[in-house]
Each structure stands twice: as C-alpha cells, then as structure tokens.
Design an enzyme around this catalytic site. Structure first.
Site, PDB file in Angstrom:
ATOM      1  N   LYS A   1      -2.072   4.557   8.210  1.00  0.00           N
ATOM      2  CA  LYS A   1      -1.940   5.393   7.252  1.00  0.00           C
ATOM      3  C   LYS A   1      -2.774   5.802   6.145  1.00  0.00           C
ATOM      4  O   LYS A   1      -2.983   6.934   5.959  1.00  0.00           O
ATOM      5  CB  LYS A   1      -0.853   4.642   6.713  1.00  0.00           C
ATOM      6  CG  LYS A   1       0.725   4.898   7.287  1.00  0.00           C
ATOM      7  CD  LYS A   1       1.885   4.395   6.502  1.00  0.00           C
ATOM      8  CE  LYS A   1       3.247   4.504   7.375  1.00  0.00           C
ATOM      9  NZ  LYS A   1       4.520   4.257   6.628  1.00  0.00           N
TER      10      LYS A   1
ATOM     11  N   LYS B   1       8.353  20.713   3.994  1.00  0.00           N
ATOM     12  CA  LYS B   1       7.223  20.084   4.489  1.00  0.00           C
ATOM     13  C   LYS B   1       6.655  21.015   5.467  1.00  0.00           C
ATOM     14  O   LYS B   1       5.481  21.228   5.348  1.00  0.00           O
ATOM     15  CB  LYS B   1       7.746  18.698   5.015  1.00  0.00           C
ATOM     16  CG  LYS B   1       7.728  17.432   4.256  1.00  0.00           C
ATOM     17  CD  LYS B   1       8.155  16.111   5.071  1.00  0.00           C
ATOM     18  CE  LYS B   1       7.369  15.781   5.705  1.00  0.00           C
ATOM     19  NZ  LYS B   1       6.971  14.406   5.583  1.00  0.00           N
TER      20      LYS B   1
ATOM     21  N   CYS C   1      -2.959  -4.252   7.028  1.00  0.00           N
ATOM     22  CA  CYS C   1      -2.388  -4.706   8.338  1.00  0.00           C
ATOM     23  C   CYS C   1      -2.997  -3.502   9.219  1.00  0.00           C
ATOM     24  O   CYS C   1      -3.367  -2.402   8.903  1.00  0.00           O
ATOM     25  CB  CYS C   1      -1.202  -4.836   8.305  1.00  0.00           C
ATOM     26  SG  CYS C   1      -0.244  -3.285   7.991  1.00  0.00           S
TER      27      CYS C   1
ATOM     28  N   ARG D   1       1.297   4.054  -2.937  1.00  0.00           N
ATOM     29  CA  ARG D   1       1.031   5.629  -2.900  1.00  0.00           C
ATOM     30  C   ARG D   1       2.268   6.352  -3.088  1.00  0.00           C
ATOM     31  O   ARG D   1       2.227   7.393  -3.947  1.00  0.00           O
ATOM     32  CB  ARG D   1       0.710   5.803  -1.447  1.00  0.00           C
ATOM     33  CG  ARG D   1       0.181   7.362  -1.091  1.00  0.00           C
ATOM     34  CD  ARG D   1       0.393   7.730   0.348  1.00  0.00           C
ATOM     35  NE  ARG D   1       1.545   8.134   0.677  1.00  0.00           N
ATOM     36  CZ  ARG D   1       2.371   9.301   0.736  1.00  0.00           C
ATOM     37  NH1 ARG D   1       1.812  10.194   0.236  1.00  0.00           N
ATOM     38  NH2 ARG D   1       3.573   9.486   1.154  1.00  0.00           N
ATOM     39  N   ARG D   2       3.496   5.842  -2.680  1.00  0.00           N
ATOM     40  CA  ARG D   2       4.705   6.485  -3.064  1.00  0.00           C
ATOM     41  C   ARG D   2       4.891   6.762  -4.608  1.00  0.00           C
ATOM     42  O   ARG D   2       5.379   7.754  -5.093  1.00  0.00           O
ATOM     43  CB  ARG D   2       5.934   6.104  -2.328  1.00  0.00           C
ATOM     44  CG  ARG D   2       6.012   6.009  -0.844  1.00  0.00           C
ATOM     45  CD  ARG D   2       7.154   5.649  -0.174  1.00  0.00           C
ATOM     46  NE  ARG D   2       8.145   6.734  -0.388  1.00  0.00           N
ATOM     47  CZ  ARG D   2       8.257   7.620   0.721  1.00  0.00           C
ATOM     48  NH1 ARG D   2       7.519   7.558   1.772  1.00  0.00           N
ATOM     49  NH2 ARG D   2       9.327   8.481   0.662  1.00  0.00           N
TER      50      ARG D   2
ATOM     51  N   GLU E   1       0.757  -1.214   0.106  1.00  0.00           N
ATOM     52  CA  GLU E   1       0.067  -0.072   0.049  1.00  0.00           C
ATOM     53  C   GLU E   1       0.728   1.122  -0.001  1.00  0.00           C
ATOM     54  O   GLU E   1       0.564   2.222  -0.646  1.00  0.00           O
ATOM     55  CB  GLU E   1      -0.835   0.230   1.258  1.00  0.00           C
ATOM     56  CG  GLU E   1      -1.894  -1.182   1.255  1.00  0.00           C
ATOM     57  CD  GLU E   1      -1.472  -2.314   2.135  1.00  0.00           C
ATOM     58  OE1 GLU E   1      -0.375  -2.754   2.012  1.00  0.00           O
ATOM     59  OE2 GLU E   1      -2.045  -2.739   2.973  1.00  0.00           O
TER      60      GLU E   1
END
Ligand SMILES: [Zn+2]
Length: 487
Positions: A287, A455, A132, A83-84, A79
C-alpha cells in the site's frame, strides 16, 4: 534535513497524551503506531511540525467479514489507520478552503475547483516499525544483535534495567508446517519480523543508530563501511532473513520456503494474514508503494486537488530495519513506472530511521512482561486520532467502534469515522458545500451516486492507477465492485 528523532518523539508524545481508551495494557499487550506529521518550513524560519493523524492497530479482517455497506474497517494496521485519518483531516481542510478560510492547509490553484497544498507545507509519514510485507524481509547479516534497549513505558518508572542479550535463533531451521501450527496471538502476525513472538527478540539485525541508515549492511550505496556489494548480493550472502506473515498474492512468484535466506521471494505483492482466514488487504509495504505513485489522498480527494499529495519522507522508529529492503519495497518496485497522467509522478520519499523505540512495541512489552499477566498479545483495538474539530478520536475493534453490542453492529453509530462510508459522506458534505461554479470539472454536471461512481469519475487518478497496475503490480487483486456500491 528533517529532525528525525524530533518527529518520532512528537508522535510518541502525541500517543501518550491521548486518553486510555484503546491503548494496550502495559506489560501484556503490544501495538504498532503510525502517524502523519505536517511540516511547515519557510526559508530561514524555524521548522514547525504537528501530528495531524495518528493510528494504532495490528489487525485485519478476513474476506468473509467484509461489508458491502462500506461500514467496517477491513484493514486496521496502524499505517492504514493513520492514512485514513489523514484523509479525514484533509477533507476537513478542503472544506475550510472552499469556505474561504485562510487557515486551511490548502490554497487555490490556477485551475477552477482545484486546490494545492501550501508551498511551505509537506507531510511526513511516521511508523514505529518496518511495514509488513516486502519491507520486512530483511537479511540477517553480521553478528547476532541484541534487542533494542528498553525505553520507559508510558506512565512507568524507569527501572534502569538493561536489554537482555539473547543468542540468534533461526526460526528458518524449523519446518514450515511446524512453525505454522504454533499458536499465535489472535491468529495474526502483523508484527512482521517477530512472528512468532519470541523470535522477535532474538534475531534483530544490526540496529542502525540514530539517523545513520548508512550503517545498514545492505544499503547499496554504502561502499565505504562495508563491502560495497549491492543489496541483492548481500541478501544472497545472508544466512537467514527476517520473515513476514503476509502471503504472496495469486499470480506472484510464491515463496520457495527454503531454509534460511531462501525462504521468501522478494519484491512481490502480499496479502495480510487475518484470523485464520485469508484477507483481501494488501500488505502495508504494498500500500505504501502505491502511495509513492498515486499519492496519499485517495481517489475521492483527487477530484479537488491540482496534484497528488506525496509523503516527503517515511520515518521508521527503532526496530529491525533495512534501508535496502525499504527501498526495494516502497520505491524500487515502482521506480520504472512511466506514462502517468499530468501531475502524477513516481515520488520517492526520503527513508529515514530514528533511534527511538516505541514503548508499546512487541519487544518492549515482552521485556516488561510478568508471567502472572497472561501471554503477551497484540492489542485488539485500533485508535485513530486526527486533527478535526469534531470527534477527533475514533477507537475501533474488529472494524467497528469499540464497545458496540452485537445488536448495534450495522447501525450508523457503530461505524468508524474513517470507514469507507463515513469518509465518503464527509466527502459528499464537501461537495455539497462547494458552490456550483467552484466545483471541480470532474464533478460538474454529473449523475454520480455511489462510492464506486465517485471513485471512477476521478479520471486522472484512475489512469495513474491503471498505469501503476499494468507496469508494476499486475497481480494486485481488484476489490469486488459489489463491496463499493454503497451510498
Ligand atoms: Zn501492516
């Protein structure tokens, strides 16, 4: 309505057509698959779909192996890889948009320097398995079910054999210390619901058939077919639950570890298991819940976006699955979050399940396994593919490019193209290629240098994250700043 099985097949086919590198060894290794599907739907026109990012992987590195240079993939669950890869794809699409290419998935918004996804486009997240962590804590209700029927493994003849029918075995009856001493492949248990591997086969809950989440016994809205009890009530009634290998983070209600259904706490943040050492990586359920509020684009790309990009739907392949556990894990935990900055909202994705199973899943691999082949184990490599013109394929093992010598580790050649530092460099290329007059305000006239700086400068995104953390996830561990101060 989304064509769930068509989306699933598209992802499986896309995986099958990739080169062999990094794929699991048939009949011995299993892996997990996730993907992002771009959907184009104009009114009265046929729906168009394409995979823009795909990821496989089951591993996660421990705290000690993390790098302050941002050059290692900490978390290689499918997953997260998917996404990355999608962020890499979107960065390239923004670069196209900035350069005036009309083929980009982005179009300009009324605000200078900000872009938005074309109105007819949406993104669907596909995962071959239940994520998970919290979503994997699934009540076992009703009669023991059988393992999913076999699907034709890639490149193999379909021998037409039927699924083995095995009795429900309750791992919960084992004392925990005994269970935890049992050897597990690579010391990791990413395939939740299947830890340790044998029980995966034996304890699947009733499997909802294609596109019929209403068959799920704990779906709260399903009053007709079942008892009409709430999901919580069903959970209490279930004698046992599927388990997750992910451990509660400090500050959360810890697992009671009582026999049967009382084993786990639900709705809490968890960290992934690593190779015998704790990791700092939150479970995929956690996440994904975060993406429900912050979007999938991350902090950096949010500089360029008018609004976050949310997944329209999450499609899960055939596997042990619970609609209410998914709802709890991905949506319910964040549903009360308010006071978000403009453009951010709680976006509940549609949760759907397909009738098609991944041919390299753990149960399928066990089914086709021959004892001569050595024990069934998770594939150690992670594949990333995304729809970019240069080097779309990126295969890693232990967080670095696969096949690197020890000596090469730490060099730029060893880095994954979806590592933090490489995604940061791709972002910086985007910034450099943006004419000064077209830069988003948050990047104009700023002395930003490190990944951390860029960020932090994404103000609205950081505000939204702050609200989400305070209101829903106060125990979410913070990444140590020293791991984010690379350039
Ligand atoms: Zn995971």
């Amino acid at each position: 309505m989304l064509p769930v099985d068509e989306i699933t097949k598209l992802c499986y086919d896309h995986f099958r057509n990739l080169p062999k590198r990094g794929k699991p060894e048939l009949g011995r290794e299993w892996t997990l698959l996730a993907a992002v599907v771009e959907v184009r739907q104009k009114p009265k026109e046929k729906i168009e779909m394409k995979v823009v990012s795909l990821g496989t992987g089951t591993k996660c590195i421990g705290r000690a192996a993390m790098s302050p240079k941002g050059d290692i993939l900490n978390d290689s669950h499918a997953e997260v890889i998917a996404r990355r890869g999608c962020v890499r794809y979107l960065t390239e699409q923004l670069r196209l948009a900035v350069s005036g290419d009309k083929g980009s998935v982005f179009c300009s918004s009324e605000e200078m320097g900000k872009w938005k996804v074309q109105p007819e486009v949406s993104f669907v997240f596909f995962t071959s398995h239940t994520p998970c962590g919290d979503a994997s804590i699934i009540p076992m209700v009703g009669s023991p079910s059988q393992v999913c029927p076999p699907v034709r493994p890639e490149g193999a003849e379909d021998k037409g054999s039927s699924a083995p029918k095995t009795a429900l075995k309750r791992r919960a009856e084992e004392p925990e210390d005994q269970a935890s001493k049992r050897p597990r492949p690579e010391g990791e248990g990413h395939q939740d619901l299947g830890r340790p591997d044998k029980e995966m086969k034996t304890g699947s809950p009733p499997q909802p058939e294609a596109n019929q989440p209403s068959e799920d016994p704990c779906k709260p809205s399903d009053g007709e077919a079942h008892t009409g009890q709430s999901g919580d009530a069903e959970e209490q009634q279930a004698q046992d639950i599927h388990r997750t290998g992910a451990k509660c983070v400090p500050g959360e209600t810890s697992d009671p570890k009582e026999p049967g259904a009382g084993y786990h706490s639900t709705g809490v943040l968890r960290v992934k298991p690593g190779r015998g050492q704790p990791t700092l990586s939150l479970s995929c359920s956690d996440k994904m819940a975060r993406w429900t509020v912050l979007g999938l684009q991350g902090a950096l790309l949010s500089h360029y976006l008018k609004e976050p990009i949310y997944f329209r739907a999450v499609v899960t392949g055939k596997c042990p699955y619970s609609q209410c556990a998914m709802q709890r894990a991905l949506c319910k935990r964040v549903s009360q979050v308010t006071d978000l900055p403009a453009a951010f909202r709680v976006h509940t994705p549609e949760l759907l399940q397909s009738s098609l199973e991944f041919s390299h899943s753990q149960p399928q691999t066990q089914h086709s396994h021959h004892s001569s082949k050595g024990r069934v184990s998770p594939c150690g490599a992670a594949i990333s593919w995304c729809a970019v013109p240069e080097q779309p394929l990126d295969v890693t093992a232990n967080g670095y490019k696969q096949g690197m010598t020890k000596k090469a580790l730490g060099t730029p050649q060893a880095r994954s193209l979806i590592s933090k530092v490489e995604l940061f460099h791709a972002f910086q290329t985007l910034v450099t290629s943006t004419p000064n007059t077209h830069l988003p305000a948050s990047l104009r006239d700023k002395e930003l240098q490190t990944y951390w700086d860029y960020k932090q400068a994404a103000g609205a995104y950081q505000q939204a994250w702050q609200q989400l953390r305070v209101q829903a996830f106060p125990s979410w561990p913070r990444s140590p700043r020293e791991l984010l101060e690379f350039r």
